[in-house]
Design a protein around this motif. Sequence first.
Motif, short mmCIF file in Angstrom:
data_model
loop_
_atom_site.label_atom_id
_atom_site.label_comp_id
_atom_site.label_asym_id
_atom_site.label_seq_id
_atom_site.Cartn_x
_atom_site.Cartn_y
_atom_site.Cartn_z
N LYS A 499 -19.55 -22.86 -44.54
CA LYS A 499 -19.01 -22.45 -43.25
C LYS A 499 -17.99 -21.33 -43.47
CE LYS A 499 -17.01 -24.47 -39.03
NZ LYS A 499 -18.11 -24.05 -38.16
N GLY A 500 -18.05 -20.33 -42.60
CA GLY A 500 -17.12 -19.21 -42.70
C GLY A 500 -17.61 -18.07 -43.56
N LEU A 501 -18.74 -18.25 -44.25
CA LEU A 501 -19.35 -17.17 -45.04
C LEU A 501 -20.50 -16.57 -44.23
CD1 LEU A 501 -19.54 -15.64 -47.76
CD2 LEU A 501 -21.17 -17.39 -48.50
N PHE A 502 -20.44 -15.27 -43.97
CA PHE A 502 -21.39 -14.60 -43.10
C PHE A 502 -22.22 -13.60 -43.92
CE2 PHE A 502 -18.07 -16.21 -40.43
CZ PHE A 502 -18.65 -16.48 -39.18
N PRO A 503 -23.36 -14.02 -44.46
CA PRO A 503 -24.21 -13.08 -45.19
C PRO A 503 -24.75 -12.01 -44.23
CG PRO A 503 -24.85 -15.37 -45.60
CD PRO A 503 -23.93 -15.38 -44.43
N ALA A 504 -24.74 -10.75 -44.67
CA ALA A 504 -25.06 -9.68 -43.74
C ALA A 504 -25.72 -8.52 -44.45
CB ALA A 504 -23.77 -9.19 -43.05
N GLY A 505 -26.50 -7.77 -43.68
CA GLY A 505 -27.02 -6.50 -44.15
C GLY A 505 -28.16 -6.62 -45.14
N GLU A 506 -28.35 -5.53 -45.86
CA GLU A 506 -29.51 -5.41 -46.75
C GLU A 506 -29.41 -6.33 -47.95
OE1 GLU A 506 -32.23 -1.83 -48.62
OE2 GLU A 506 -30.57 -1.39 -47.28
N GLY A 507 -28.23 -6.47 -48.53
CA GLY A 507 -28.09 -7.31 -49.71
C GLY A 507 -28.41 -8.76 -49.46
N ALA A 508 -28.09 -9.23 -48.27
CA ALA A 508 -28.36 -10.62 -47.92
C ALA A 508 -29.78 -10.82 -47.42
CB ALA A 508 -27.36 -11.10 -46.87
N GLY A 509 -30.54 -9.73 -47.27
CA GLY A 509 -31.93 -9.84 -46.86
C GLY A 509 -32.15 -9.75 -45.37
N TYR A 510 -31.19 -9.15 -44.62
CA TYR A 510 -31.30 -9.11 -43.17
C TYR A 510 -31.31 -7.69 -42.59
CZ TYR A 510 -30.63 -14.10 -43.34
OH TYR A 510 -30.81 -15.43 -43.60
N ALA A 511 -31.62 -6.72 -43.40
CA ALA A 511 -31.71 -5.34 -42.92
C ALA A 511 -32.47 -4.53 -43.96
CB ALA A 511 -30.31 -4.75 -42.70
N GLY A 512 -32.85 -3.31 -43.56
CA GLY A 512 -33.55 -2.42 -44.48
C GLY A 512 -33.28 -0.98 -44.11
N GLY A 513 -32.20 -0.40 -44.60
CA GLY A 513 -31.84 0.97 -44.28
C GLY A 513 -30.55 1.06 -43.50
N ILE A 514 -30.05 2.27 -43.35
CA ILE A 514 -28.75 2.50 -42.72
C ILE A 514 -28.67 1.91 -41.33
CG2 ILE A 514 -27.20 4.29 -41.83
CD1 ILE A 514 -28.15 6.10 -44.09
N PHE A 515 -29.66 2.21 -40.51
CA PHE A 515 -29.58 1.87 -39.09
C PHE A 515 -29.59 0.36 -38.88
CE2 PHE A 515 -31.29 1.74 -34.69
CZ PHE A 515 -30.36 2.57 -34.08
N SER A 516 -30.57 -0.32 -39.46
CA SER A 516 -30.66 -1.77 -39.25
C SER A 516 -29.49 -2.49 -39.91
CB SER A 516 -31.99 -2.32 -39.78
OG SER A 516 -32.14 -2.06 -41.17
N ALA A 517 -28.97 -1.96 -41.02
CA ALA A 517 -27.80 -2.57 -41.65
C ALA A 517 -26.57 -2.43 -40.77
CB ALA A 517 -27.55 -1.95 -43.02
#
Length: 549
Positions: A499-517
């Motif tokens: 709890k309290g840890l928010f995985p985000a963006g490309e490294g966490a597997g939730y984006a691919g590139g500048i815009f989606s990150a």
Amino acid sequence: MLRLNEVTLPLDHPEEDLKAAVLARLQIPEQDLLGFNIFRRGHDARRKSAILLVYTLDVEVRDEEALLRRFQGVANIGRTPDMEYRFVAQAPASFGGKRPVVIGTGPCGIFAGLILAQMGFKPIILERGKAVRERTQDTWGLWRKRVLQPESNVQFGEGGAGTFSDGKLYSQIKDPKHYGRKVLAEFVKAYAPPEILYVSKPHIGTFRLVKMVQAMRATTESFGGEFRFQSKVVDLNIEDGRIRGVVLEGGEVIDTDHVVLAVGHSARDTFQMLYDRGVYVEAKPFSIGFRAEHPQSLIDKARFGKFAGHPLLGAADYKLVHHASNGRTVYSFCMCPGGTVVAATSEPNRVVTNGMSQYSRNERNANSGIVVGITPAVDYPGHPLAGIDFQRALESRAFELGGGNYDAPGQLVGDFIAGRPSTEFGSVLPSYKPGVHLGDLAPSLPEYAIEAMREAFPAFDRQIRGYAMHDAVLTGVETRTSSPVRVKRQDNFQSMNVKGLFPAGEGAGYAGGIFSAAVDGIKVAEAVALSLVGREDAQGGSAPGMQTY
């Protein structure tokens, strides 16, 4: 206002034709048209002899409601959607709680920090690398002098990996809340060219990104955000399944109950630390391959015919896919028109390639990753971090094949298809620095990948005449197409088990590139803000296998 979609006109139409097209579409006299703006402009090049410009327009008219009733149910005419960004929460004026921490200053971390700061939560933004200007100098040190700084390079430092890329600002993600508009608006405030607000495939380029990153840092700081560079997080304090702080490499502990993990796809030591601390991590698919360089003029002619070089069209791009007979999929990835291939390793004695462009996209060559999809179930089973070991083995082998001095191994496309080593360059000279060592690329990747790519090039040649030209250059290896792991999260954007840890963006597997990150950074910042004010009603979601540049 009204929104008109799919308004098409010839490539070289006079300016007044756009107004005439609006009047014709709406069937109104000129006095009833109060004004219009271009929301989006793209092009349709399916017929190279008659390329069309395709507009989306926002139009102000007299008696809008009457027109809406008249065109009810008519395709491509409707009300302009409300795209204004509104903050989901605001920190109390006397906010004195533990400050949220954002780890990483790529697009995701930058936007997470910016949005949290604009809402008044005064985030602390930690970056293991250096500020963008110093980082750029270190990156050139590898390209020009073969000197790698493991904490300051294409992967690590302010701006993230996207700083040394084509700077694409579009994606295939679903965006019903128009977060992408907020991203573009903030970029324009940070000195991006205003045209990114309306061209269909906006991009910025490396040099402009450097200035923009600095401007966005200044904006975040003006709202109370704090940036700390060369501040590598080496551990997390977790108590009873709850984040309680982060530990820096020098031993400093920052107490916090909210951590945004936006570390990018190359933070391998961080992924190991998360796994060691029991944070839920799983392996995910990614892709491997080479960079392919062709004359940009060849791509322009194939895509635009007689209109090649037209200023409204710019340097042509492409998107290619081939389903090989061995069951593998080969596709173009992160295509950079008029760009260069760059050394993108972050670890000593390894070679990694990537592509970048400047805003002008006026370099001689086009380049793109030509990559093959791989999966943990088939190619690196067993351990959640096995994909990292897989990448490292390929990158170490590329280092050896390149001569052990950060030169990249290379081969001409014609020789690659024929299965013979290359000995000299032809008409296409590679752009990769420090340099390219010609030979045989077959030993650099698994046999199934080589087999699939050898089959793909002739297939691609049928789509872009000349793509399989003998002199085109392949440079290896491309391994960082996306993160090899997913730090899985719940619908409230928090880790599955911390709890309290928010995985985000490309490294966490939730984006691919500048815009989606960047969009994911906004979503995660909103979730953190709601948690800080005692509401956790954010709805998230996953984007499995994101690799859309």
